[in-house]
Design a protein around this motif. Sequence first.
Motif, PDB file in Angstrom:
ATOM      1  N   ARG A  41      34.422 -68.173  15.072  1.00  0.00           N
ATOM      2  CA  ARG A  41      33.918 -67.961  13.578  1.00  0.00           C
ATOM      3  C   ARG A  41      34.826 -68.744  12.922  1.00  0.00           C
ATOM      4  N   GLU A  42      36.222 -68.536  12.892  1.00  0.00           N
ATOM      5  CA  GLU A  42      37.111 -69.339  12.224  1.00  0.00           C
ATOM      6  C   GLU A  42      37.164 -70.795  12.648  1.00  0.00           C
ATOM      7  N   SER A  43      36.828 -71.330  13.891  1.00  0.00           N
ATOM      8  CA  SER A  43      36.983 -72.574  14.214  1.00  0.00           C
ATOM      9  C   SER A  43      35.542 -73.335  13.563  1.00  0.00           C
ATOM     10  N   PHE A  44      34.614 -72.555  13.357  1.00  0.00           N
ATOM     11  CA  PHE A  44      33.644 -73.318  12.585  1.00  0.00           C
ATOM     12  C   PHE A  44      33.616 -73.260  10.996  1.00  0.00           C
ATOM     13  N   GLU A  45      34.171 -72.120  10.662  1.00  0.00           N
ATOM     14  CA  GLU A  45      34.532 -72.476   9.212  1.00  0.00           C
ATOM     15  C   GLU A  45      35.544 -73.191   8.699  1.00  0.00           C
ATOM     16  N   GLU A  46      36.559 -73.395   9.624  1.00  0.00           N
ATOM     17  CA  GLU A  46      37.795 -74.322   9.193  1.00  0.00           C
ATOM     18  C   GLU A  46      37.475 -75.721   9.518  1.00  0.00           C
ATOM     19  N   LEU A  47      37.048 -75.808  10.779  1.00  0.00           N
ATOM     20  CA  LEU A  47      36.776 -77.276  11.077  1.00  0.00           C
ATOM     21  C   LEU A  47      35.306 -77.837  11.430  1.00  0.00           C
ATOM     22  N   GLY A  48      34.399 -76.873  11.330  1.00  0.00           N
ATOM     23  CA  GLY A  48      32.981 -76.980  11.592  1.00  0.00           C
ATOM     24  C   GLY A  48      32.677 -77.483  13.148  1.00  0.00           C
ATOM     25  N   VAL A  49      33.488 -76.667  13.903  1.00  0.00           N
ATOM     26  CA  VAL A  49      33.085 -76.862  15.298  1.00  0.00           C
ATOM     27  C   VAL A  49      32.760 -75.474  15.890  1.00  0.00           C
ATOM     28  N   LEU A  50      31.589 -75.475  16.328  1.00  0.00           N
ATOM     29  CA  LEU A  50      30.978 -74.191  16.573  1.00  0.00           C
ATOM     30  C   LEU A  50      30.516 -74.243  18.416  1.00  0.00           C
ATOM     31  N   LEU A  51      30.953 -73.349  18.569  1.00  0.00           N
ATOM     32  CA  LEU A  51      30.760 -72.874  20.297  1.00  0.00           C
ATOM     33  C   LEU A  51      29.431 -71.972  20.203  1.00  0.00           C
ATOM     34  N   ALA A  52      28.271 -72.723  20.564  1.00  0.00           N
ATOM     35  CA  ALA A  52      27.092 -72.200  20.542  1.00  0.00           C
ATOM     36  C   ALA A  52      26.139 -72.881  21.293  1.00  0.00           C
ATOM     37  N   PRO A 100      23.639 -64.180  11.249  1.00  0.00           N
ATOM     38  CA  PRO A 100      22.238 -64.473  10.686  1.00  0.00           C
ATOM     39  C   PRO A 100      21.824 -65.635  10.834  1.00  0.00           C
ATOM     40  N   GLN A 101      22.745 -66.803  10.549  1.00  0.00           N
ATOM     41  CA  GLN A 101      22.479 -68.168  10.657  1.00  0.00           C
ATOM     42  C   GLN A 101      21.855 -68.546  12.041  1.00  0.00           C
ATOM     43  N   CYS A 102      22.666 -67.910  13.022  1.00  0.00           N
ATOM     44  CA  CYS A 102      22.625 -68.213  14.587  1.00  0.00           C
ATOM     45  C   CYS A 102      21.037 -67.632  15.032  1.00  0.00           C
ATOM     46  N   ARG A 103      20.862 -66.181  14.521  1.00  0.00           N
ATOM     47  CA  ARG A 103      19.576 -65.803  14.750  1.00  0.00           C
ATOM     48  C   ARG A 103      18.282 -66.654  14.272  1.00  0.00           C
ATOM     49  N   THR A 104      18.526 -67.005  13.025  1.00  0.00           N
ATOM     50  CA  THR A 104      17.472 -67.714  12.449  1.00  0.00           C
ATOM     51  C   THR A 104      17.245 -69.237  13.213  1.00  0.00           C
ATOM     52  N   HIS A 105      18.154 -69.586  13.694  1.00  0.00           N
ATOM     53  CA  HIS A 105      18.241 -70.999  14.476  1.00  0.00           C
ATOM     54  C   HIS A 105      18.022 -70.869  16.009  1.00  0.00           C
ATOM     55  N   GLY A 106      17.869 -69.587  16.398  1.00  0.00           N
ATOM     56  CA  GLY A 106      17.995 -69.180  17.744  1.00  0.00           C
ATOM     57  C   GLY A 106      19.195 -69.790  18.746  1.00  0.00           C
ATOM     58  N   LEU A 107      20.279 -69.526  18.185  1.00  0.00           N
ATOM     59  CA  LEU A 107      21.575 -69.870  18.549  1.00  0.00           C
ATOM     60  C   LEU A 107      22.297 -68.564  19.334  1.00  0.00           C
ATOM     61  N   THR A 108      23.156 -68.724  20.349  1.00  0.00           N
ATOM     62  CA  THR A 108      23.922 -67.547  20.818  1.00  0.00           C
ATOM     63  C   THR A 108      25.178 -68.127  20.921  1.00  0.00           C
ATOM     64  N   LEU A 109      26.141 -67.436  20.095  1.00  0.00           N
ATOM     65  CA  LEU A 109      27.555 -67.927  20.309  1.00  0.00           C
ATOM     66  C   LEU A 109      28.376 -67.774  21.670  1.00  0.00           C
ATOM     67  N   ALA A 110      28.855 -68.795  22.239  1.00  0.00           N
ATOM     68  CA  ALA A 110      29.456 -68.914  23.415  1.00  0.00           C
ATOM     69  C   ALA A 110      30.711 -68.169  23.584  1.00  0.00           C
ATOM     70  N   LEU A 111      30.682 -67.087  23.286  1.00  0.00           N
ATOM     71  CA  LEU A 111      31.919 -66.361  23.565  1.00  0.00           C
ATOM     72  C   LEU A 111      32.375 -66.362  25.078  1.00  0.00           C
ATOM     73  N   ASP A 112      31.527 -66.655  25.983  1.00  0.00           N
ATOM     74  CA  ASP A 112      31.759 -66.728  27.391  1.00  0.00           C
ATOM     75  C   ASP A 112      32.498 -67.884  27.842  1.00  0.00           C
ATOM     76  N   ALA A 113      32.612 -68.909  26.657  1.00  0.00           N
ATOM     77  CA  ALA A 113      33.164 -70.223  27.084  1.00  0.00           C
ATOM     78  C   ALA A 113      34.660 -70.019  26.814  1.00  0.00           C
ATOM     79  N   ALA A 154      39.172 -72.977  24.816  1.00  0.00           N
ATOM     80  CA  ALA A 154      37.660 -73.553  25.455  1.00  0.00           C
ATOM     81  C   ALA A 154      37.591 -75.037  25.507  1.00  0.00           C
ATOM     82  N   ARG A 155      36.915 -75.429  26.303  1.00  0.00           N
ATOM     83  CA  ARG A 155      36.574 -76.941  26.186  1.00  0.00           C
ATOM     84  C   ARG A 155      35.891 -77.509  24.978  1.00  0.00           C
ATOM     85  N   MET A 156      36.193 -78.435  24.113  1.00  0.00           N
ATOM     86  CA  MET A 156      35.600 -79.058  23.226  1.00  0.00           C
ATOM     87  C   MET A 156      33.890 -79.141  23.405  1.00  0.00           C
ATOM     88  N   PRO A 157      33.001 -78.601  22.470  1.00  0.00           N
ATOM     89  CA  PRO A 157      31.541 -78.636  22.802  1.00  0.00           C
ATOM     90  C   PRO A 157      31.174 -80.365  22.563  1.00  0.00           C
TER      91      PRO A 157
END
Length: 559
Positions: free
Chosen positions: A90-101, A125-138, A162-165
């Motif tokens: 979550r923080e990497s998305f909020e701070e840098l716009g990088v999303l592991l999903a 909630p946004q992930c569910r709306t767009h059919g995304l799953t956060l890739a915590l397994d990465a 994690a490797r940069m998506p």
Amino acid sequence: MVRPHLRLRPPQPPAPVRPAATVLLVRDGDAGLEVLMTRRSARASFAPGAYVFPGGAIDEADRDAAHDPALAWRPDQDETLRPALLAAVRESFEELGVLLARDAHGRWVDPATLAALDRHGPLLPQCRTHGLTLALDALWWLAHWITDRDLPKRFDVPFFIARMPPDQTPQADNREQFEPVWVAPGEALHRHAAGDFPMVYPTVRTLEHLQRHPDSAGLLDACAARQGPQWVSCPRAGWLRGQEARFMEHEPPFGELELTCPDGQLEHHLDWRHDAPVALTRHVQRLTAPNAGPMTGPGTNSYLVGETATGHIAIDPGPDDADHLRRLFEAAGGDLRAIVCTHSHPDHSPGAYPLQALCRAAGRPAPPVLGLPSAPTARAHSHFRPERPLANGERLVLSAADGGHRHTLRVLHTPGHAANHLCLVLEEDGLLFSGDHILNGSTTVIDPPDGDMDAYLASLRRLRAACDEHGIRYILPAHGHVLGDAPRAIERLLAHRLQREAKIARVLAEHPDGDLAVWVRHAYDDVPPHLWPVARRSLLAHLQRLDRARFDAWMEDRP
């Protein structure tokens, strides 16, 4: 543990820690491994202006979402770690716009979907709306840092990696973070040393670890193989050469900082002093002799145990150096009840009788010189005979006249480094005075025939058992700083010696017709060549255990 009233400083509970999480996003550049870093706001309350990895505090929503279907886990990821993993993503998305999903087809989120997301709105909630799953397994667990005890704002932070998506470009929020940059670990460290890339201590030490890996695959494979953090550390700080210096648990000064400043007070000076004693507790002082050298390190540590009310016992008076002995006498207030030598080597015992004479010349009672006499196998410069030999298990007791103070040193015979070596345990406080049997920063030399590897390893095992029997936490060596976590320190030393012996056995098998020069070169190839002449002595001691016939042949040829 040291009796509370004899610690140097009153209790000062550190600030509480706040749970947080960090993620290192990595990729391979033209020159190898690169990591994504960003500059914190100059107005930030913690590490303002420093370059960091993205991350932040774990909030209640992260804790509540542990079983959300929009999260992908690996079976090896412990459920208690899930809030931290979510917070890092979550923080990497909020701070840098990088999303592991990933989308419903397992593909990484595409740029158009990513652009439609609000970085500052609730993420799940946004992930569910767009059919995304956060890739915590990465994510893989790289390290675990707990902020130093002396700092006013503290965090408990797993560092994930994690490797940069693909197809994503970091963009700072320009609120908390600025200027995202891809940088090789070595380049970041070089710029930091030059003063134009400020970083906090955990960031520096993490980058030092990363630069050992040439590419991201090797780094991620190493994390995956361990299935847990590469290290866990809550550093400690002291003063060195007039500046703050911080150390991790495996580094030589850590144990001394823990002993002298248990709550993290930034008050202890680590510089080696030969002109004055250094207080380690209210009843233990260290005075280092001015005999620094390749074999003695910063010098021989002489210790004084006791207080004004009880008198003092001097341990290892060191060489016959008039100034050093005078300082020992003065630090004890002239009240020495005994002088104990851990063994007869020339940097430990020659000062014993001159120190006794100094007491006598000052009109004080002459303290007895105690220890064990040197064996016939001792070298000529190591002959020593105490006034009275000490018995294994004997107790030397300092008591105040009113009975209110008592310090008990128990004698433990520990042959190996020398045939007449002994250690002392300060029973009330769990402190082990180890002489040369255990050093800090190096391993002791076992020099046959007076040195014996069988006896040395057996003595190590006895000292490990003594840790349990007497609650020993700290080791006060004759050379180097205090060691903490005494049981583990002894176990590591024992394992190191046995690993070295196994390596020597392999070298002997591979070079059966070799000589000492050949065997040292191969068995000690991880040791600087200028130390090989010293390593030859310990090699002989291992050879004595492994191959008595070859050892006897070499001893016959010895000058």
